[in-house]
Design a protein around this motif. Structure first.
Motif, PDB file in Angstrom:
ATOM      1  N   ARG A  31       0.829  -1.215   0.000  1.00  0.00           N
ATOM      2  CA  ARG A  31       0.000   0.000   0.000  1.00  0.00           C
ATOM      3  C   ARG A  31       0.865   1.266   0.000  1.00  0.00           C
ATOM      4  O   ARG A  31       0.480   2.293   0.538  1.00  0.00           O
ATOM      5  N   LEU A  33       3.856   3.114  -2.765  1.00  0.00           N
ATOM      6  CA  LEU A  33       4.539   2.976  -4.053  1.00  0.00           C
ATOM      7  C   LEU A  33       6.040   2.776  -3.881  1.00  0.00           C
ATOM      8  O   LEU A  33       6.654   1.955  -4.578  1.00  0.00           O
ATOM      9  N   SER A  48       6.029   4.297 -10.749  1.00  0.00           N
ATOM     10  CA  SER A  48       4.961   5.273 -10.932  1.00  0.00           C
ATOM     11  C   SER A  48       4.620   5.435 -12.410  1.00  0.00           C
ATOM     12  O   SER A  48       3.456   5.505 -12.797  1.00  0.00           O
ATOM     13  N   PHE A  63      -5.791   2.915  -8.651  1.00  0.00           N
ATOM     14  CA  PHE A  63      -5.424   3.158  -7.261  1.00  0.00           C
ATOM     15  C   PHE A  63      -5.709   4.613  -6.898  1.00  0.00           C
ATOM     16  O   PHE A  63      -5.571   5.509  -7.736  1.00  0.00           O
ATOM     17  N   GLU A  64      -6.112   4.817  -5.652  1.00  0.00           N
ATOM     18  CA  GLU A  64      -6.305   6.163  -5.126  1.00  0.00           C
ATOM     19  C   GLU A  64      -5.030   6.580  -4.385  1.00  0.00           C
ATOM     20  O   GLU A  64      -4.563   5.863  -3.489  1.00  0.00           O
ATOM     21  N   ARG A  65      -4.451   7.694  -4.771  1.00  0.00           N
ATOM     22  CA  ARG A  65      -3.239   8.179  -4.129  1.00  0.00           C
ATOM     23  C   ARG A  65      -3.612   9.105  -2.974  1.00  0.00           C
ATOM     24  O   ARG A  65      -4.518   9.936  -3.112  1.00  0.00           O
ATOM     25  N   VAL A  70      -1.086   4.389  -1.209  1.00  0.00           N
ATOM     26  CA  VAL A  70      -2.086   4.141  -2.248  1.00  0.00           C
ATOM     27  C   VAL A  70      -3.073   3.089  -1.760  1.00  0.00           C
ATOM     28  O   VAL A  70      -2.736   2.222  -0.943  1.00  0.00           O
TER      29      VAL A  70
END
Length: 348
Positions: A31, A33, A48, A63-65, A70
């Motif tokens: 979870r 990067l 990335s 994915f939600e940053r 994430v």
């Protein structure tokens, strides 16, 4: 990004790579990067860019940053699930190729809930290791919801348990085996044992209990049993899904827990626990063997599955041929049939 309909060969147009699949799994595990990239010996900018290029090609964010890392969204969770299945299949392919090259007969990963682990899986594995000494066998004991998920992901070849209601049962082949008889256990010398008679729910209600979390099959069965005898469910409860923790706590203090009788009969001769003399026998809904319909099993997995199915058939035949003794029959309104839990709400 606007979602759109994906064509049959979408993965070719999106240039989906094995590295993408590995990154999905790493992001799910970490979870973060930076940590995910490090686990794959990649730089964070490279990871990335790999993820960003794929999301741009797909036209969907996966994915939600946020500041802490994430989180996969619905689309990302779907890709992670399928990535695990594909990678697991490739890993299994490599292992089977090695086994074939070395003259071995393959591998199998089996999952099971507690009772059949003792009654069925251990004797079958003993026979398999004798007759197929090069068959690599891995066994895990989990709750049924975990087993179903791992079979779907391809982590396990097949499992012995109950199909949870949230999975699509049509995806599985299923062979019923047996119901699971339960019992209460405590330590040797527990004050309740001094009563010198079979105990009732009223005798046990004020004890300290070690039970699975609310909503689990065994917890719900105990609560229903108490209510059927006109007694409120246990109030002093320490929650643990681990049978090892439960057994350790029972051995150290005056707590009581519920076990599969087959498992309790293994531990009780060691002195780590003793079966509480309860005034009736009780059980939970049947369990069975299940595996995915549309995923071919490896030769090793087919060998193990055939052995377990044969053993379960023999078990069912013995159950039909053996008359039930009057001492093990429940009577009155709290019989096993009438006390059977609603499978829609109380599966593990």
């Amino acid at each position: 990004m606007t979602p759109h309909r994906f064509p049959a060969n979408w993965f070719l147009k999106a240039r989906l790579k094995l590295r993408h699949l590995q990154l999905f799994v790493a992001l799910d595990e970490h979870r973060n990067l930076h940590r995910a990239a490090a686990s794959l010996t990649m730089s964070q900018p490279a990871a990335s860019k790999l993820l960003g290029d794929l999301e741009e090609s797909l036209g969907v964010s996966l994915f939600e940053r946020h500041g802490r890392g994430v989180e996969p969204n619905w689309y990302g969770s779907l890709m992670i699930r399928h990535a695990r299945t594909i990678l697991s299949g490739l890993q299994e392919a490599g292992e089977e190729l090695n086994d074939l090259l070395a003259g071995h007969s393959g591998s199998v990963s089996i999952g099971t809930v507690m009772a059949p682990a003792v009654e069925l899986v251990v004797p079958v594995i003993t026979t398999l290791t004798r007759d197929h000494p090069d068959l690599k066998i891995a066994v895990a004991v989990e709750t049924s919801d975990v087993l179903a998920e791992r079979v779907q992901q391809g982590v396990m070849d097949f499992a012995i348990g109950r199909l949870p209601d949230h999975v699509d049962a049509a995806c599985f082949d299923y062979q019923e085996i047996s119901s699971e008889e339960l019992c209460f256990v405590c330590r040797d010398g527990h004050p309740l044992l001094r009563l010198g008679r079979p105990l009732t729910a009223a005798d046990l209600v004020d004890a300290t209990w070690i039970l699975q979390p609310l909503g689990s099959l065994l917890r719900s069965r105990v609560e229903a049993l108490f209510r059927a005898e006109g007694v409120p469910p246990p109030r002093k409860v320490i929650e643990s899904a681990s049978p090892v923790i439960s057994l350790a706590m029972v051995a150290e203090n005056d707590s009581v827990t519920v076990f599969a009788r087959a498992l309790a009969q293994v531990f009780s001769p060691t002195g780590s626990c003793t079966i509480v003399p309860f005034h009736k026998r009780f059980s939970v809904e049947p369990y069975g063997i299940f595996w995915l319909k549309d995923r071919p099993l490896s030769p090793g997995a087919r060998t193990a599955l055939a052995a377990l199915r044969a053993a379960s058939d023999a078990k069912m035949r013995r159950a039909l041929e053996t008359p039930q003794s009057s001492s093990s029959r429940d009577t009155g309104p709290s019989s096993d049939i009438e006390m059977c839990m609603d499978s829609a709400n109380n599966r593990i």
